[in-house]
Design an enzyme around this catalytic site. Structure first.
Site, mmCIF file in Angstrom:
data_model
loop_
_atom_site.group_PDB
_atom_site.id
_atom_site.type_symbol
_atom_site.label_atom_id
_atom_site.label_comp_id
_atom_site.label_asym_id
_atom_site.label_seq_id
_atom_site.Cartn_x
_atom_site.Cartn_y
_atom_site.Cartn_z
ATOM 1 N N ASP A 1 0.853 -1.179 0.000
ATOM 2 C CA ASP A 1 0.000 0.000 0.000
ATOM 3 C C ASP A 1 0.894 1.237 0.000
ATOM 4 O O ASP A 1 1.723 1.401 0.898
ATOM 5 C CB ASP A 1 -0.895 -0.019 1.244
ATOM 6 C CG ASP A 1 -2.054 0.964 1.134
ATOM 7 O OD1 ASP A 1 -2.371 1.395 0.011
ATOM 8 O OD2 ASP A 1 -2.639 1.288 2.179
ATOM 9 N N HIS B 1 -3.569 13.963 0.542
ATOM 10 C CA HIS B 1 -3.833 13.045 1.666
ATOM 11 C C HIS B 1 -2.672 13.047 2.659
ATOM 12 O O HIS B 1 -2.884 13.159 3.872
ATOM 13 C CB HIS B 1 -4.084 11.636 1.153
ATOM 14 C CG HIS B 1 -4.175 10.605 2.243
ATOM 15 N ND1 HIS B 1 -5.233 10.539 3.123
ATOM 16 C CD2 HIS B 1 -3.315 9.613 2.619
ATOM 17 C CE1 HIS B 1 -5.031 9.544 3.988
ATOM 18 N NE2 HIS B 1 -3.886 8.971 3.699
ATOM 19 N N GLU C 1 -10.512 4.061 3.221
ATOM 20 C CA GLU C 1 -9.508 4.732 2.395
ATOM 21 C C GLU C 1 -9.842 4.421 0.940
ATOM 22 O O GLU C 1 -9.825 3.262 0.522
ATOM 23 C CB GLU C 1 -8.087 4.279 2.754
ATOM 24 C CG GLU C 1 -7.696 4.682 4.169
ATOM 25 C CD GLU C 1 -6.191 4.759 4.406
ATOM 26 O OE1 GLU C 1 -5.454 3.993 3.766
ATOM 27 O OE2 GLU C 1 -5.768 5.593 5.234
ATOM 28 N N GLU D 1 -8.955 4.087 -2.673
ATOM 29 C CA GLU D 1 -7.696 3.871 -3.389
ATOM 30 C C GLU D 1 -7.948 3.155 -4.713
ATOM 31 O O GLU D 1 -9.003 2.559 -4.928
ATOM 32 C CB GLU D 1 -6.736 3.020 -2.541
ATOM 33 C CG GLU D 1 -6.562 3.530 -1.118
ATOM 34 C CD GLU D 1 -5.398 2.898 -0.378
ATOM 35 O OE1 GLU D 1 -4.580 2.196 -1.016
ATOM 36 O OE2 GLU D 1 -5.299 3.122 0.844
ATOM 37 N N ASP E 1 -9.094 0.401 1.722
ATOM 38 C CA ASP E 1 -8.181 -0.058 2.766
ATOM 39 C C ASP E 1 -8.740 0.387 4.119
ATOM 40 O O ASP E 1 -8.295 1.374 4.710
ATOM 41 C CB ASP E 1 -6.795 0.545 2.502
ATOM 42 C CG ASP E 1 -5.767 0.034 3.485
ATOM 43 O OD1 ASP E 1 -5.816 -1.147 3.820
ATOM 44 O OD2 ASP E 1 -4.909 0.836 3.916
ATOM 45 N N ARG F 1 -8.462 4.056 13.017
ATOM 46 C CA ARG F 1 -7.545 5.166 13.320
ATOM 47 C C ARG F 1 -7.084 5.182 14.762
ATOM 48 O O ARG F 1 -5.972 5.654 15.057
ATOM 49 C CB ARG F 1 -8.217 6.498 12.993
ATOM 50 C CG ARG F 1 -8.661 6.665 11.567
ATOM 51 C CD ARG F 1 -7.511 6.582 10.585
ATOM 52 N NE ARG F 1 -7.985 6.746 9.214
ATOM 53 C CZ ARG F 1 -7.223 6.526 8.147
ATOM 54 N NH1 ARG F 1 -5.968 6.136 8.289
ATOM 55 N NH2 ARG F 1 -7.706 6.686 6.935
ATOM 56 N N GLN G 1 -4.452 2.505 14.974
ATOM 57 C CA GLN G 1 -3.292 2.980 14.213
ATOM 58 C C GLN G 1 -2.463 4.002 14.998
ATOM 59 O O GLN G 1 -1.233 3.919 15.048
ATOM 60 C CB GLN G 1 -3.787 3.610 12.899
ATOM 61 C CG GLN G 1 -2.674 4.018 11.944
ATOM 62 C CD GLN G 1 -3.230 4.580 10.618
ATOM 63 O OE1 GLN G 1 -4.448 4.558 10.388
ATOM 64 N NE2 GLN G 1 -2.360 5.063 9.762
ATOM 65 N N LYS H 1 -4.911 -2.068 10.002
ATOM 66 C CA LYS H 1 -5.223 -2.213 8.580
ATOM 67 C C LYS H 1 -5.444 -3.673 8.175
ATOM 68 O O LYS H 1 -5.977 -3.926 7.095
ATOM 69 C CB LYS H 1 -4.037 -1.713 7.742
ATOM 70 C CG LYS H 1 -3.578 -0.310 8.065
ATOM 71 C CD LYS H 1 -4.360 0.702 7.266
ATOM 72 C CE LYS H 1 -3.645 2.049 7.273
ATOM 73 N NZ LYS H 1 -4.261 2.952 6.288
ATOM 74 N N THR I 1 -9.345 -5.643 3.688
ATOM 75 C CA THR I 1 -9.110 -4.719 2.579
ATOM 76 C C THR I 1 -10.018 -5.203 1.452
ATOM 77 O O THR I 1 -9.921 -6.360 1.050
ATOM 78 C CB THR I 1 -7.642 -4.762 2.124
ATOM 79 O OG1 THR I 1 -6.795 -4.482 3.238
ATOM 80 C CG2 THR I 1 -7.375 -3.754 1.016
ATOM 81 N N GLU J 1 -10.093 12.713 7.084
ATOM 82 C CA GLU J 1 -9.931 14.005 6.423
ATOM 83 C C GLU J 1 -11.284 14.711 6.251
ATOM 84 O O GLU J 1 -11.402 15.908 6.520
ATOM 85 C CB GLU J 1 -9.288 13.816 5.045
ATOM 86 C CG GLU J 1 -7.862 13.305 5.083
ATOM 87 C CD GLU J 1 -7.399 12.839 3.701
ATOM 88 O OE1 GLU J 1 -7.608 11.648 3.381
ATOM 89 O OE2 GLU J 1 -6.867 13.665 2.948
#
Lengths: 397, 397
Positions: A106, A113, A179, A181, A199, A203, A206, A219, A223, A334
């Site tokens: 990844d 971002h 996420e 992607e 993905d 948070r 993480q 993560k 996925t 975000e």
């Protein structure tokens, strides 16, 4: 609006007669490559065994010449109506992972971002770290937990450390995120095609675990990828000039005829309450693959620059793709600025991060001069762990 | 001194008659499981197809009961002399990767190692980060570049940024290092066995790339494992009490009957010049798996705590194992304190990091009450990239 005109011809895998067949999406139907190979429709183009495998890997090993020959033959075949037994209804098909994925990498290749996460996590320093504009930053993810569109996503447990607490706690993540992607799948010597990738990211897990070796359990629980691999050959009309890179990249990252791709992307969200009330999903982000600073070819060149073997069937995802406008951010952290600006959903609901029952769908498509081709959907619904223990289906279609 | 008495019986894969067979090491020989299964010596214990695969994965899927039955049958069989066709000479055998490795995770579970790297890289702060004593920190590595004992290791290229330079440069790593580790291989529901792991590391590439997502290309060029998987059942006599953990771990990391293992480990180095002059390898480190703070069972419990699927054939390495004494450090960056205290080799050579031609061999063994069993060797020789381009063999035996 259909994603799969004859100019697309993406590859996937689906269940048929208790077996897994490879197929090509065409309109609302799937052309069964297994059955067509048995009918010797690809003689002289491709060994039938390659098309009667349950995954694309043997085809990926063949390389560009075979891929091109197969596409040409398919375009000829599908221009005529073939016998009905060679098609199945796409809406009824149960799709399977199209590739036995070897390694999953990844990247982190969208400047907006990376800068947004820098601003959120390190508010008092430069948003981008010094290495970011010199190389496509990336890490290895867990290939064994890659799942296909429609697979339910169980809210992960994990350690998190609330900022006011002196010790961490273990339990369900309270900051579950997406996420948005795009990922590429490798063949022999070159990139075969692209899929959408979500993905999923916890948070809170993480933030507590990622120093100094990077994201791990935040993560590795799931996925999701879209079921159709859209080939690079189909995407040629949507090549665009790559973004200007300053500083100028080192020699090994300068790729002749390098290209970005104009691929529109969106994220839809539907809560359990919206679903119950018949309220359609709302689009919470619109962005474009052209927002990537590093191209797919540069990512691949970087990944193999140390001498690492790349196998046919490896997956390389782009990292979250965010534009400069807040409506084009590719993750909830975000979009809600770490939960400080909740999203308003129809019916008065608000979202900082994902709630149980939320269903997220990524979509991707290209449009130009009247030609449109798409990626299908990349969808997952969040379920709590106890619901899984109670024995519900892992699929939700 | 032999690693493979009848109490050991580790599993491996080797070439025979142009095919790959599974085998068990016994003394200086290999007992051919493929041939023995064909001779129906395991009827009632294990389906012959499982033992006629070219990798251990089908056996790994079977689980403890089959593993135990197979071990018992093997101990009975090997106590009697079997027909000669069932054995090959271990010294002549060309070994192959015993497992098709799905995902590869590398932990960071030795307190001395983590603290040493903290002291080296962050001299003005606490050596251990706040999360380290709460969970086994780890990350995913590249399974596709795992190689077997004896495979040459090509010096990787990569980006590094000299401290005095304003921009990075690309070229061969100048800080090539080893990491002495033990890894476990998963079966259905539990750990099947252990191998030695050398997680070759390019420290200059690592220092420049690792923020914020962790090590990537600095590790993904090669990881060497020993050819014989020593089973957990064979290691039972060498279980010891795990180290005291403070703070007390969270509930999901408290494992009933958890154990550490008393496994002696060493690192040998021989330079090209030593080899030319007939000088034997020198031992540059001696340590023990008991130095691990987090046990294998805790590592596995952590890895699956988020709901991630663990497949039979996944590899989980411990991270570099260092003791408290400098002679027991498991990497050159610690042994030479980032090159500031070079190692003296016989003949006046000095080493900060690995030079081309250097050959490193990891060894591991257990000894107790007259019983000794070992892991064989985990060996690799460094070659420059241009020598590979010139077409030399990738193996060096």
């Amino acid at each position: 609006m259909n994603d799969f005109p004859i100019e697309n011809l993406p590859y996937g895998a689906f269940e048929r007669d208790g077996d897994v067949h490879l197929g090509v999406a065409i309109g609302e139907r799937i052309f069964d490559l297994h059955a067509a190979a048995r009918a010797r429709l690809f003689d002289g183009v491709c060994d039938p065994g390659v098309l009667q495998a349950s995954v694309l890997n043997p085809l990926l090993e063949k390389g560009r010449e075979v891929w091109h020959g197969l596409r040409s033959r398919l375009q000829a075949l599908l221009s005529d109506e073939q016998e009905a037994g060679l098609y199945v209804d796409g809406g009824d098909a149960s799709m399977r992972l199209p590739v036995a994925i070897g390694d999953y990498v990844d990247f982190y290749s969208s400047e907006n971002h990376a800068a947004n996460l820098g601003r959120i996590f390190r508010p008092n320093s430069e948003p981008l770290l010094p290495n970011w504009k010199w190389m496509p930053i990336g890490y290895h993810g867990r290939s064994g937990t890659i799942v296909i569109d429609g697979t339910r996503v169980v809210r992960p447990n994990g350690q998190r450390k609330p900022s006011e607490a002196s010790t961490p706690v273990f339990g369900p993540s309270t900051m579950l995120d997406i996420e948005l992607e795009i990922g590429f799948i490798t063949g022999a010597q070159s990139i075969f095609g692209l899929v959408l990738v979500n993905d999923w990211s916890a948070r809170d897990i993480q933030a507590w675990e990622y120093q100094p070796l990077g994201p791990f359990l935040s993560k590795s629980f799931a996925t999701t990828i879209s079921p159709w691999v859209v080939t690079m050959e189909a995407l040629q009309p949507f090549r665009i000039a790559p973004s200007q890179q300053a500083p100028s990249p080192l020699d090994y990252l300068r790729i002749p005829d390098d290209a970005s791709y104009d691929i529109k992307l969106s994220v839809e969200l539907q809560s359990a309450r919206m679903r119950e009330r018949g309220v359609a999903p709302v689009t919470i982000s619109r962005t474009n693959a052209r927002e990537l600073y590093w191209t797919f070819e540069q990512q691949l060149a970087h990944a193999r620059s140390n001498g690492a073997t790349i196998r046919p069937g490896d997956l390389f995802a782009s990292g979250t793709i965010s534009g400069s406008d807040p409506s084009s951010y590719g993750s909830l952290i975000e979009l809600t600025w770490r939960g400080t600006k909740p999203l308003a959903l129809p019916g008065g609901e608000r979202r900082e991060f994902l709630e149980d029952g939320d269903e997220v769908t990524l979509r991707g498509w290209c449009e130009r001069d009247g030609l449109r081709l798409g990626f299908g959907s990349c969808r997952g619904r969040i379920v709590p762990r106890d619901q899984v223990a109670a024995g519900t289906s892992s699929h939700d279609r």
